[in-house]
Write an enzyme that holds these catalytic residues in place. Structure first.
Site, short mmCIF file in Angstrom:
data_model
loop_
_atom_site.label_atom_id
_atom_site.label_comp_id
_atom_site.label_asym_id
_atom_site.label_seq_id
_atom_site.Cartn_x
_atom_site.Cartn_y
_atom_site.Cartn_z
N THR A 2 0.47 -9.35 11.81
CA THR A 2 1.35 -7.72 11.02
C THR A 2 0.09 -7.67 9.93
OG1 THR A 2 2.63 -7.17 9.34
CG2 THR A 2 2.22 -8.72 9.07
N THR A 40 0.96 -1.36 -0.30
CA THR A 40 0.43 -0.12 -0.02
C THR A 40 0.96 1.24 -0.09
OG1 THR A 40 -0.13 -0.74 2.51
CG2 THR A 40 -2.21 -0.76 1.01
N GLU A 70 6.21 4.25 7.75
CA GLU A 70 5.30 5.04 7.05
C GLU A 70 6.30 6.83 7.17
OE1 GLU A 70 1.02 4.59 5.49
OE2 GLU A 70 1.62 5.26 7.47
N ASN A 100 -0.09 10.36 5.84
CA ASN A 100 -1.31 10.28 6.17
C ASN A 100 -2.11 11.32 6.50
OD1 ASN A 100 -1.66 7.32 7.34
ND2 ASN A 100 0.63 8.38 8.78
N LYS A 121 3.54 -7.01 3.82
CA LYS A 121 3.74 -5.62 3.02
C LYS A 121 3.56 -5.14 4.82
CE LYS A 121 0.17 -3.64 4.04
NZ LYS A 121 -0.56 -2.79 3.52
#
Lengths: 409, 409
Positions: free
Chosen positions: A197, A160, A280, A404, A186
């Site tokens: 996860t 993603t 991220e 985000n 991922k």
């Protein structure tokens, strides 16, 4: 950009295991977003899934199908994975969509629908784009192949906000043979797995009976995926699957189980750490080692409290040796009867805290030198017992907020 | 910039209460950073303090002195507050510094040292700059005054990263008289009070006996300061003090206690909300109302889980109606036997979630219109019981990261 170099390894082919991907247009045009993993009839399988109460439709269906296979003593044969849409918070329609996806692949492959386990990841709360997804199933199935590149494409097809693919492979001696463990995963945001996860898929050619496989998965997940956090947000779609094809050596003796467990943990930890390195907005890879706790849970509670502290995470981002924030986070951890006078905190080789305050030899210069590194270990000795635990985390950067604040737009 | 307009109110003078401030050079040149609050001999006092295990030296000394006053049946007479340095994580020297500060003010004022309660806020882990602090005590003491401007200067003299002063004042009927409750507070980051806020000081002219005062403080703190969070980080220096001078009407009857409690809660909630409105980097003021929970604690657990979610907070910052993140956060809250099919979530007047998924009438347009507001209420109906709880929080912005990545530099 991930912290450190995490190249995708060359994956040895596993007899009976094939992977196919396609660009179904679920995520963005020109990106792989639909993956089929085929397993042989001899395979056993174990899975752990998110404990988020708003557990996504595919997770519910995957659990149902896994249970149905067990009941009917059939092997689960396919994993069907899409990115671009999590099919979570989608109510009854979401469940029906997940089931229809399974039926479509099952029909193409000539297996019962419950032999297909579905997985989704991406935005929460949007209906699954069924037209695109169903149209992509045949191309993905037809593309199935056992070569290393198929593993890497599958790893790419589940991403993603990840910036890189994540894979790990080890081989382990079992008796006088060697078995292989291949895994890919991922995850980058909404990472605080609680049983698993975001998505992790591990396949070995070993033969391992069902109950043992389940135990080994639980144990190694508890020391890998359940020890990482990017942002404390447990996902609705977490799942980690482990399949053993049974085509290679069989793992039965205590010595073989030990060797296999070590190899499996190595793959799991590598994948879990890869998720954190690609967290991220991550600019740091941080290991929190808590020692001399009363229990492992206590050690993990302290480690996660520090790992979730926005103030510690922003100090790490700034390479600011503002160690008072680490001390404050340790101090608010849920530990009963905490004697802070016994706590010792080290930042790599630099002692920060002892006897309730700054360590006598500490200098700002030494602290800043460590904080400037990309990879940092914070060691917290609680001086209370002999248990310990390790957690891996990333920092909190402007990039995290940008990612985000802009994710859906 | 704080969310919404929070002007400092005109504070009525309270007989026997005087406040003095000075620029001692502890924080930055030209800023008020040292405050003395004088209370009359007739005062009773209650305090609640951080439960962070690395509780700061002044908090330890304040608790000791409060206990000593109680034991010797003497009134605590002074609060001595500095900003610019938290005197936390400073070990034995920190305790000695806090005690010496008290002795110095006690000497100037002609009271025993334990009649002075010290409070500090600012950076953790640096030694208190004693030369500057001790030199500032006499000027601050000599500046003591009872006028409204003295209250506002005191509120200014305790700020750290706050962008505005925070005060509240109400008057309450007690029998045929009226009493006044004045309060001021500070706080902007490291805000997840656990027993108190960063620093809150409330004084009333009412007469209230010690045990009752303590109970009322605990109860109202639990519905105000303990219901806010900016970043989940409980500080080492949290303290909230309530003094009743006894110069006004005495609060004894049930009706008077009720009236006083309502007034006190009003002051506490106003101060707590002011901390959130001025939360570091805040662009939104968010109310989380959880209803139909089994217990109040369960309601607060759900509200805090949502309030701490970095993904919810960044979506709020982006004015992005990414309601799936709210659903995911609710789903990971520590609630046993959670039936998500019964959960209903509203964003102001817009229904987001029911029956485990998106509400039928929901439109992205309606959700985005609410998310664009500066003040938003998220209502979460758990459909399980009849308890509820409310938490106030802010969003997670680039400004938050900038403030905390640059705080010490």
């Amino acid at each position: 950009m991930a912290v450190g170099n995490i190249p995708f390894p060359t994956m040895p082919a596993l007899d009976g295991v094939r992977l196919g991907t396609t660009m179904a247009g679920i995520k963005q045009a020109g990106q792989r977003d639909l993956v089929v993993v085929e397993l042989p009839e001899t395979a056993t399988m174990a899975g752990v899934f998110t404990r988020n109460a708003f557990c996504a439709a595919p997770v519910q269906v995957a659990k149902e199908h896994l249970a149905a296979c067990r009941e009917q003593q059939q092997a689960p044969r396919y994993w069907l994975i899409n990115t671009g849409n999590a099919n979570a918070g989608t109510g009854a329609q979401g469940l029906e969509d997940a089931r229809e996806s399974c039926r479509t692949l099952a029909h193409a492959a000539g297996v019962p629908a419950h032999a297909v386990l579905p997985f989704s990841t991406g935005v929460i709360g949007e209906p699954l784009p069924m037209q695109a997804l169903l149209a992509g199933i045949a191309p993905a199935f037809n593309a199935c192949d056992s070569q290393s590149v198929a593993w890497e494409q599958a790893a790419a097809g589940i991403l993603t906000t990840d910036t890189c693919t994540k894979g790990a492979s080890v081989d382990v001696p079992v008796g006088d043979q060697r078995i292989t463990i291949n895994g890919f995963a991922k995850g980058s945001g909404m990472i605080r797995p609680d049983m698993a996860t975001m998505l992790g898929f591990v396949v070995t050619d070993a033969g391992i009976e069902q109950a043992l496989l389940e135990r080994l998965l639980r144990e190694t997940v508890d020391r890998s995926f359940n020890c990482i956090t990017v942002d404390s947000d447990t996902s609705t779609n977490d799942a980690c699957l482990l399949a053993a094809t049974g085509r290679g050596a069989h793992v039965v003796s205590e010595a073989d189980i030990d060797a296999f467990t070590r190899g499996l943990e190595q793959v799991m930890v590598a994948l879990a750490q890869a998720v954190i390195r690609d967290g991220e907005g991550a600019t740091k890879f941080v290991t929190l080692e808590v020692t001399r706790a009363t229990t492992r849970q206590e050690a993990l509670d302290v480690a996660f409290t520090v790992a979730h502290s926005p103030l510690v995470k922003t100090a790490l981002y700034a390479s600011d040796a503002n160690w008072g924030r680490i001390l404050a986070a340790v101090g608010r951890a849920p530990v009963a009867g905490f004697d802070v006078g016994r706590v010792v905190i080290d930042l790599d080789e630099v002692r920060l805290v002892e006897s309730g305050g700054r360590a006598p030899g500490y200098t700002e210069e030494a602290g800043s030198a460590v904080m400037a590194r990309e990879e940092i270990t914070i060691r917290i000795d609680l001086g209370r017992g002999d248990a310990g635990g390790t957690v891996w985390t990333s920092d909190l950067s402007h990039e995290y907020v940008s990612i985000n604040a802009d994710y859906r737009s």
